[in-house]
Enzyme design. Structure first.
Site, PDB file in Angstrom:
ATOM      1  N   CYS A 111       0.849  -1.180   0.000  1.00  0.00           N
ATOM      2  CA  CYS A 111       0.000   0.000   0.000  1.00  0.00           C
ATOM      3  C   CYS A 111       0.886   1.231   0.000  1.00  0.00           C
ATOM      4  O   CYS A 111       1.872   1.292   0.749  1.00  0.00           O
ATOM      5  CB  CYS A 111      -0.900  -0.012   1.236  1.00  0.00           C
ATOM      6  SG  CYS A 111      -2.013   1.405   1.356  1.00  0.00           S
TER       7      CYS A 111
ATOM      8  N   HIS B 154      -9.026  -3.529  -2.635  1.00  0.00           N
ATOM      9  CA  HIS B 154      -8.120  -2.713  -1.820  1.00  0.00           C
ATOM     10  C   HIS B 154      -8.613  -1.267  -1.735  1.00  0.00           C
ATOM     11  O   HIS B 154      -8.661  -0.683  -0.646  1.00  0.00           O
ATOM     12  CB  HIS B 154      -6.717  -2.776  -2.443  1.00  0.00           C
ATOM     13  CG  HIS B 154      -5.667  -2.026  -1.695  1.00  0.00           C
ATOM     14  ND1 HIS B 154      -4.725  -2.653  -0.921  1.00  0.00           N
ATOM     15  CD2 HIS B 154      -5.390  -0.693  -1.605  1.00  0.00           C
ATOM     16  CE1 HIS B 154      -3.908  -1.737  -0.387  1.00  0.00           C
ATOM     17  NE2 HIS B 154      -4.295  -0.548  -0.798  1.00  0.00           N
ATOM     18  N   GLU B 155      -8.998  -0.688  -2.860  1.00  0.00           N
ATOM     19  CA  GLU B 155      -9.405   0.723  -2.871  1.00  0.00           C
ATOM     20  C   GLU B 155     -10.758   0.926  -2.198  1.00  0.00           C
ATOM     21  O   GLU B 155     -10.955   1.926  -1.495  1.00  0.00           O
ATOM     22  CB  GLU B 155      -9.406   1.289  -4.290  1.00  0.00           C
ATOM     23  CG  GLU B 155      -8.062   1.220  -5.006  1.00  0.00           C
ATOM     24  CD  GLU B 155      -6.874   1.753  -4.216  1.00  0.00           C
ATOM     25  OE1 GLU B 155      -7.046   2.715  -3.433  1.00  0.00           O
ATOM     26  OE2 GLU B 155      -5.776   1.201  -4.375  1.00  0.00           O
TER      27      GLU B 155
ATOM     28  N   HIS C  96     -10.162   1.099   1.410  1.00  0.00           N
ATOM     29  CA  HIS C  96      -9.705   2.437   1.817  1.00  0.00           C
ATOM     30  C   HIS C  96     -10.896   3.358   2.065  1.00  0.00           C
ATOM     31  O   HIS C  96     -10.917   4.119   3.033  1.00  0.00           O
ATOM     32  CB  HIS C  96      -8.819   3.080   0.742  1.00  0.00           C
ATOM     33  CG  HIS C  96      -7.367   2.779   0.879  1.00  0.00           C
ATOM     34  ND1 HIS C  96      -6.621   3.114   1.990  1.00  0.00           N
ATOM     35  CD2 HIS C  96      -6.501   2.198   0.022  1.00  0.00           C
ATOM     36  CE1 HIS C  96      -5.372   2.744   1.822  1.00  0.00           C
ATOM     37  NE2 HIS C  96      -5.264   2.182   0.622  1.00  0.00           N
TER      38      HIS C  96
END
Length: 163
Positions: free
Chosen positions: A89, A131-132, A135
């Site tokens: 990351c 992953h995004e 976030h």
């Protein structure tokens, strides 16, 4: 338009759920330009708005030479058994571990015109979408690691020169 600095582990914006974009205005257009510029350098598969200090639901991606963005993405589908996938990351430089990720993912959101946008894929694209969106929900990949790997990742973070 500019490549923005990436916020690092420990910054509160990375742990807070992002607010939906309610109105597409000049500020949102500028945010998208900055996200696209910031994801363009080599080695970057995605950048979420919180990583550049903006608590809104938006991210950019750079996968297999295709660069794009999505606003208000929602992870609507994953498929396949989660497999350990090497992951890092930009907000946690130098830390790389196997996180469990589904081999397929699909997100639905909108573009700058307010039209529906669907992003889907396998492999790196699936990983980036998961992953995004994590976030945007205030979650970092280290939270998805098994306990022993999470302890090791936290040790690496504490001992890093940037922390």
């Amino acid at each position: 338009m500019s490549v923005r600095n990436i916020r690092l582990f420990g910054d509160p914006v990375l742990r807070a759920p992002s607010a939906p974009i309610e109105r597409i205005d000049d500020g949102v257009h500028a945010l998208v330009r900055d996200l696209l510029d910031t994801v363009e350098p080599p080695g970057r598969a995605g950048v979420a708005a919180p990583q550049i200090g903006v608590g809104l639901r938006a991210f950019s991606y750079n996968v297999d030479g295709v660069i794009g963005y999505i606003l208000n993405p929602v992870l609507v589908e994953t498929a396949g058994e989660p497999v350990p996938t090497g992951e890092g990351c930009l907000s946690i430089p130098g830390v790389w571990h196997d996180a469990l990720r589904h081999p397929y993912a699909r997100v639905v959101g909108i573009d700058l015109d307010g039209d529906e946008l669907v992003l889907e894929g396998e492999g790196l694209m699936a990983q980036a979408l998961q992953h995004e969106t994590d976030h945007l929900d205030g979650m970092l990949f280290v939270s998805r690691l098994p306990a022993d790997a999470r302890r090791e990742a936290m040790r690496q973070i504490r001992e890093s020169d940037w922390f």
